[in-house]
Motif scaffolding. Structure first.
Motif, short mmCIF file in Angstrom:
data_model
loop_
_atom_site.label_atom_id
_atom_site.label_comp_id
_atom_site.label_asym_id
_atom_site.label_seq_id
_atom_site.Cartn_x
_atom_site.Cartn_y
_atom_site.Cartn_z
N LEU A 63 -4.91 12.72 28.28
CA LEU A 63 -5.13 12.36 29.68
C LEU A 63 -6.23 11.31 29.81
O LEU A 63 -6.14 10.41 30.65
CB LEU A 63 -5.47 13.61 30.49
CG LEU A 63 -4.32 14.61 30.61
CD1 LEU A 63 -4.79 15.86 31.34
CD2 LEU A 63 -3.13 13.99 31.31
N PHE A 64 -7.27 11.40 28.98
CA PHE A 64 -8.31 10.39 28.97
C PHE A 64 -7.75 9.04 28.51
O PHE A 64 -8.11 7.99 29.05
CB PHE A 64 -9.46 10.83 28.06
CG PHE A 64 -10.61 9.86 28.04
CD1 PHE A 64 -11.40 9.67 29.16
CD2 PHE A 64 -10.89 9.14 26.89
CE1 PHE A 64 -12.46 8.78 29.14
CE2 PHE A 64 -11.95 8.24 26.86
CZ PHE A 64 -12.73 8.07 27.99
N ASP A 65 -6.84 9.06 27.53
CA ASP A 65 -6.22 7.83 27.07
C ASP A 65 -5.36 7.20 28.16
O ASP A 65 -5.34 5.98 28.31
CB ASP A 65 -5.39 8.08 25.81
CG ASP A 65 -4.89 6.79 25.21
OD1 ASP A 65 -5.72 5.93 24.89
OD2 ASP A 65 -3.67 6.65 25.07
N ILE A 66 -4.65 8.01 28.92
CA ILE A 66 -3.86 7.48 30.04
C ILE A 66 -4.78 6.82 31.05
O ILE A 66 -4.51 5.73 31.57
CB ILE A 66 -3.00 8.58 30.68
CG1 ILE A 66 -1.87 8.97 29.74
CG2 ILE A 66 -2.45 8.14 32.02
CD1 ILE A 66 -1.05 10.13 30.22
N PHE A 67 -5.90 7.46 31.36
CA PHE A 67 -6.88 6.90 32.28
C PHE A 67 -7.40 5.55 31.76
O PHE A 67 -7.47 4.57 32.51
CB PHE A 67 -8.02 7.89 32.50
CG PHE A 67 -9.17 7.34 33.27
CD1 PHE A 67 -9.06 7.13 34.63
CD2 PHE A 67 -10.36 7.03 32.63
CE1 PHE A 67 -10.13 6.61 35.35
CE2 PHE A 67 -11.42 6.51 33.33
CZ PHE A 67 -11.31 6.30 34.69
N LEU A 68 -7.76 5.50 30.48
CA LEU A 68 -8.24 4.25 29.90
C LEU A 68 -7.17 3.16 29.90
O LEU A 68 -7.47 1.99 30.11
CB LEU A 68 -8.72 4.47 28.47
CG LEU A 68 -10.10 5.05 28.28
CD1 LEU A 68 -10.41 5.23 26.80
CD2 LEU A 68 -11.14 4.18 28.92
N THR A 69 -5.93 3.56 29.65
CA THR A 69 -4.83 2.59 29.65
C THR A 69 -4.67 1.95 31.01
O THR A 69 -4.53 0.73 31.13
CB THR A 69 -3.52 3.28 29.23
OG1 THR A 69 -3.70 3.88 27.95
CG2 THR A 69 -2.38 2.30 29.18
N ILE A 70 -4.69 2.76 32.05
CA ILE A 70 -4.56 2.22 33.41
C ILE A 70 -5.74 1.32 33.74
O ILE A 70 -5.58 0.21 34.25
CB ILE A 70 -4.42 3.38 34.42
CG1 ILE A 70 -3.10 4.10 34.20
CG2 ILE A 70 -4.53 2.87 35.85
CD1 ILE A 70 -2.98 5.42 34.95
#
Length: 126
Positions: A63-70
């Motif tokens: 979920l942190f990676d998704i946040f960073l991706t966005i």
């Protein structure tokens, strides 16, 4: 400070970071899906603490990676737009969203070539 002489290196760092974040997101997707199925199958009264901690860590990391991706996608998009208009971050923030003609703007493709060079085969290399 990002200026004329180091803008290419900054943009390449953004492209490489964004590529790595997308790679991590796509490679972690099957593991994340496994953890979702694990939640559906397990009884929480009999679960091992370390197994639950591992699953929770995987889910939080994904979920942190998704946040960073966005976040990085929007950041890279913003800086690509600045390169195409040949303005700096400070210039864009001073005008607060108001369109203004840059005295250094030589067109989108000219601005891109000015930052990355004339040879497209070398654009992704420092």
């Amino acid at each position: 400070c990002i200026g004329f002489w180091n803008r290419k290196y900054f943009m390449l760092m953004l492209f490489y970071a964004l590529g790595m974040i997308y790679y991590i997101m796509f490679s972690m997707a099957p593991i994340f899906i496994e953890t979702i199925y694990w939640h559906m199958e397990v009884s929480y009264m009999t679960v091992n603490y370390w197994e639950f901690a591992r699953v929770a860590l995987i889910e939080c990391a994904y979920l942190f990676d998704i946040f960073l991706t966005i976040l990085m996608s929007f950041f890279v998009r913003f800086h690509i737009r600045l390169v195409l208009r040949n303005i700096t971050t400070l210039e864009s923030l001073e005008k607060k969203g108001i369109e203004f003609p840059s005295p250094y703007n030589i067109g989108s493709s000219g601005n891109w070539r000015q930052v990355f060079g004339k040879n497209p085969a070398l654009w992704l290399f420092p």
